[in-house]
Design an enzyme around this catalytic site. Structure first.
Site, PDB file in Angstrom:
ATOM      1  CG  ASP A  44     -24.122  13.470  18.258  1.00 22.34           C
ATOM      2  OD1 ASP A  44     -24.333  14.649  17.920  1.00 22.34           O
ATOM      3  OD2 ASP A  44     -24.975  12.735  18.794  1.00 22.34           O
ATOM      4  CG  HIS A 250      -1.694  10.550  -3.556  1.00 22.84           C
ATOM      5  ND1 HIS A 250      -2.075  11.839  -3.822  1.00 22.84           N
ATOM      6  CD2 HIS A 250      -0.344  10.603  -3.381  1.00 22.84           C
ATOM      7  CE1 HIS A 250      -1.004  12.632  -3.824  1.00 22.84           C
ATOM      8  NE2 HIS A 250       0.053  11.900  -3.570  1.00 22.84           N
ATOM      9  CG  ASP A 267       4.679   8.000   0.829  1.00 20.99           C
ATOM     10  OD1 ASP A 267       5.044   8.570   1.881  1.00 20.99           O
ATOM     11  OD2 ASP A 267       4.507   8.600  -0.248  1.00 20.99           O
ATOM     12  CG  ASP A 278       6.551  12.461   2.554  1.00 20.04           C
ATOM     13  OD1 ASP A 278       6.216  11.273   2.444  1.00 20.04           O
ATOM     14  OD2 ASP A 278       6.315  13.324   1.675  1.00 20.04           O
ATOM     15  CG  HIS A 357       5.914  11.501  -8.544  1.00 21.10           C
ATOM     16  ND1 HIS A 357       7.143  11.728  -7.962  1.00 21.10           N
ATOM     17  CD2 HIS A 357       5.723  10.152  -8.482  1.00 21.10           C
ATOM     18  CE1 HIS A 357       7.642  10.600  -7.541  1.00 21.10           C
ATOM     19  NE2 HIS A 357       6.821   9.613  -7.861  1.00 21.10           N
ATOM     20  CG  HIS A 361       6.714  17.459  -1.257  1.00 23.09           C
ATOM     21  ND1 HIS A 361       6.627  17.462   0.116  1.00 23.09           N
ATOM     22  CD2 HIS A 361       6.591  16.158  -1.633  1.00 23.09           C
ATOM     23  CE1 HIS A 361       6.424  16.221   0.536  1.00 23.09           C
ATOM     24  NE2 HIS A 361       6.413  15.397  -0.501  1.00 23.09           N
ATOM     25  CG  HIS A 368       2.511  17.841  -0.486  1.00 21.40           C
ATOM     26  ND1 HIS A 368       1.747  17.482  -1.564  1.00 21.40           N
ATOM     27  CD2 HIS A 368       3.266  16.748  -0.218  1.00 21.40           C
ATOM     28  CE1 HIS A 368       2.023  16.226  -1.914  1.00 21.40           C
ATOM     29  NE2 HIS A 368       2.933  15.764  -1.101  1.00 21.40           N
ATOM     30  CD  GLU A 391       8.051  12.523  -2.897  1.00 22.22           C
ATOM     31  OE1 GLU A 391       7.255  11.586  -3.038  1.00 22.22           O
ATOM     32  OE2 GLU A 391       7.817  13.527  -2.203  1.00 22.22           O
ATOM     33  CE1 TYR A 395       5.423   5.089  -7.924  1.00 20.82           C
ATOM     34  CE2 TYR A 395       6.229   6.739  -9.487  1.00 20.82           C
ATOM     35  CZ  TYR A 395       6.061   6.301  -8.176  1.00 20.82           C
ATOM     36  OH  TYR A 395       6.550   7.066  -7.151  1.00 20.82           O
ATOM     37  NE  ARG A 412       6.406   7.859  -3.300  1.00 18.25           N
ATOM     38  CZ  ARG A 412       5.251   7.293  -3.610  1.00 18.25           C
ATOM     39  NH1 ARG A 412       4.981   6.962  -4.867  1.00 18.25           N
ATOM     40  NH2 ARG A 412       4.344   7.042  -2.685  1.00 18.25           N
ATOM     41  CD  GLU A 414       8.530  10.928   0.204  1.00 16.92           C
ATOM     42  OE1 GLU A 414       7.731   9.991   0.351  1.00 16.92           O
ATOM     43  OE2 GLU A 414       8.174  12.121   0.076  1.00 16.92           O
TER      44      GLU A 414
HETATM   45  N1  GLY Z   1       3.412  11.206   1.087  1.00 15.07           N
HETATM   46  C1  GLY Z   1       3.045  12.103   0.083  1.00 15.07           C
HETATM   47  C2  GLY Z   1       4.186  12.459  -0.749  1.00 15.07           C
HETATM   48  O1  GLY Z   1       5.169  11.744  -0.767  1.00 15.07           O
HETATM   49  O2  GLY Z   1       4.213  13.466  -1.373  1.00 15.07           O
HETATM   50 MN    MN Z   2       6.615  13.295  -0.367  1.00 18.96          MN
HETATM   51 MN    MN Z   3       5.657  10.381   0.733  1.00 20.80          MN
END
Ligand code: GLY
Ligand code: MN
Ligand code: MN
Length: 443
Positions: A44, A250, A267, A278, A357, A361, A368, A391, A395, A412, A414
């Site tokens: 529900d 993540h 983040d 972001d 990474h 993006h 994304h 970004e 790590y 990071r 970003e």
């Molecule tokens: N927050 C997800 C990324 O930085 O791609």
């Molecule tokens: Mn990002």
């Molecule tokens: Mn991010």
């Protein structure tokens, strides 16, 4: 009554997008764009409704289950828009909320025709009949796959070949997502405001942080700031990782205490009128970087500056990535984390052990966002109106074979940028990232 911030996008803007989409389709085409459905969370109870980004881009209409049809057939004098919406229903609205309803839909949304979604199957076969192409995103929405298949089969099996089924099924995404990739001024205005709100939230978390605080306290500060600034939703689950949790890209558990002397990586970005921000910042929970943290942090920051310098019209994201990778690799060799000579390390991509990474993006209605990065194996050049994140990160888990002072650190940085005629503009510059500025803010 809606007391939220007013979107600069108007019905005229949505109409213009629909018209542009139709003008890019082959003649005598029908486009079918379904809204999102509610998704069950538990008995529900549903997840907060999030409209399908394509449907939102073309309508600004935030109800589930609707369907938009667009045609450029001569039968409709060039262009036709039709929406199917949930009908008003006193009982359902008492339980689940107000509906626009069929009667108000055409006028409110600025489309030519409106019908109840309960009559979709009944109408769709007749509308599909005679169109040469159907444009939609197959396999993106099972409900739509079913009702489109039903309409096509109904045309094919009509008695005495009395209906003409389409010649071709075309993917709407390359056209529609190509449009979404380049942002107009009003979209940039919204993205800028989303970025500002998110920057203010990061500043608030930095000011709040103290040794021993829990990750979820910082998450709460961020979410509260989003809400009081008019952004009800996060664009994605906030990542708040103290110490080695920052090495989980993540990480969203956000439930650990952050010890004195540790860095915390946040983040987080809000969603405003459907558009995402972001931002990532990494800072010492007690307000003071250690020497080892400073060394790694400055390296990530310098790599981001190097990447930013390359991000301008005509250049590619790959050029920004190479610039960042060169700085990071040089720095890691200098710190003794990588061994050997620069060219060898670049050739062997040894940096990938610590920066695993991409550089960034596209950013827009999806965090994304849609849009291609490469075509025929070649990186697409940047053009004004593209919005993206930058970004770089480092790590270093505690299992890494490096000097002890570098273990268990994730960093990071970003920011969000828009490509302009002359280069780019950073949308997220309000939140500090230089070591001295972060320490000053937190002191
Ligand atoms: N927050 C997800 C990324 O930085 O791609
Ligand atoms: Mn990002
Ligand atoms: Mn991010």
């Amino acid at each position: 009554m809606n007391h939220g911030p007013i979107s600069p996008l108007s019905n005229e803007d949505f109409k213009q997008r629909r018209s542009e989409l139709l003008s890019r389709c082959l003649p005598n085409s029908l486009c079918i764009i379904p809204a999102a459905s509610l998704v069950k969370r538990s008995n529900d109870t549903e997840y907060a409704f999030r409209q399908d980004s394509d449907f939102w881009y073309l309508t600004g209409f935030n109800e589930p289950e609707a369907v938009l049809l667009l045609s450029n057939s001569d039968d409709y004098n060039g262009q036709m828009s039709m929406v199917f919406v949930q009908p008003t229903d006193a009982f359902a609205e008492v339980w689940h909320g107000r509906r626009l309803g069929v009667r108000n839909a055409a006028n409110t949304l600025g489309v030519d025709y409106a019908h109840s979604v309960e009559e979709l199957d009944e109408h769709l076969t007749d509308i599909v009949d005679g169109h040469h192409q159907l444009y939609f995103a197959s396999k993106a929405n099972p409900r739509a796959d079913d009702f489109i298949e039903f309409a096509i089969e109904s045309c094919r099996s009509a008695p005495k070949q009395s209906k003409a089924a389409p010649h071709a099924i075309c993917d709407i995404r390359p056209i529609l997502h190509g449009m979404r990739l380049i942002k107009c001024e009003k979209e940039i205005e919204i993205l800028k405001r989303a970025a500002e709100i998110s920057a203010e939230a990061h500043i608030r978390a930095m000011k709040y942080a103290y040794a021993g605080c829990n990750e979820f306290e910082l998450e709460a500060e961020i979410k509260h700031e989003f809400a009081i600034k008019g952004a009800k939703h996060e664009a994605y689950h906030s990542i708040v990782g103290g110490g080695e949790n920052a090495c989980i890209l993540h990480y969203t558990e956000n439930n650990q205490a952050i010890a004195d002397g540790e860095l915390v990586l946040i983040d987080a970005g809000c969603e405003l009128h459907g558009y995402a921000a972001d931002i990532t910042r990494t800072f010492p929970v007690n307000g003071q970087f250690t020497e080892a943290q400073k060394a790694l942090y400055q390296l990530v920051l310098d790599s981001q500056y190097a990447a930013l310098e390359a991000l301008k019209p005509g250049n590619t994201i790959a050029q920004g990535m190479s610039a960042a990778v060169r700085v990071i690799t040089e720095g890691l060799i200098e710190l003794g984390i990588l061994q050997g000579d620069l060219d060898e390390n670049l050739e062997d991509e040894t940096w990938k052990a610590f920066f695993m990474h991409g550089l960034g993006h596209w950013l827009g209605l999806d965090v994304h966002d849609v849009g291609v990065y490469k075509s025929k194996g070649k990186d697409c050049p940047l053009v004004p109106g593209m919005v993206m994140t930058v970004e770089p990160g480092l790590y270093i888990p505690s299992s890494a074979k490096v000097a002890p002072q570098f273990k268990g650190i994730g960093i990071r940085i970003e920011d969000d940028i828009v490509i302009t005629e002359s280069g780019h503009k950073v949308l997220t510059s309000k939140v500090p990232k230089r070591i001295e500025d972060i320490e000053a803010l937190m002191s």
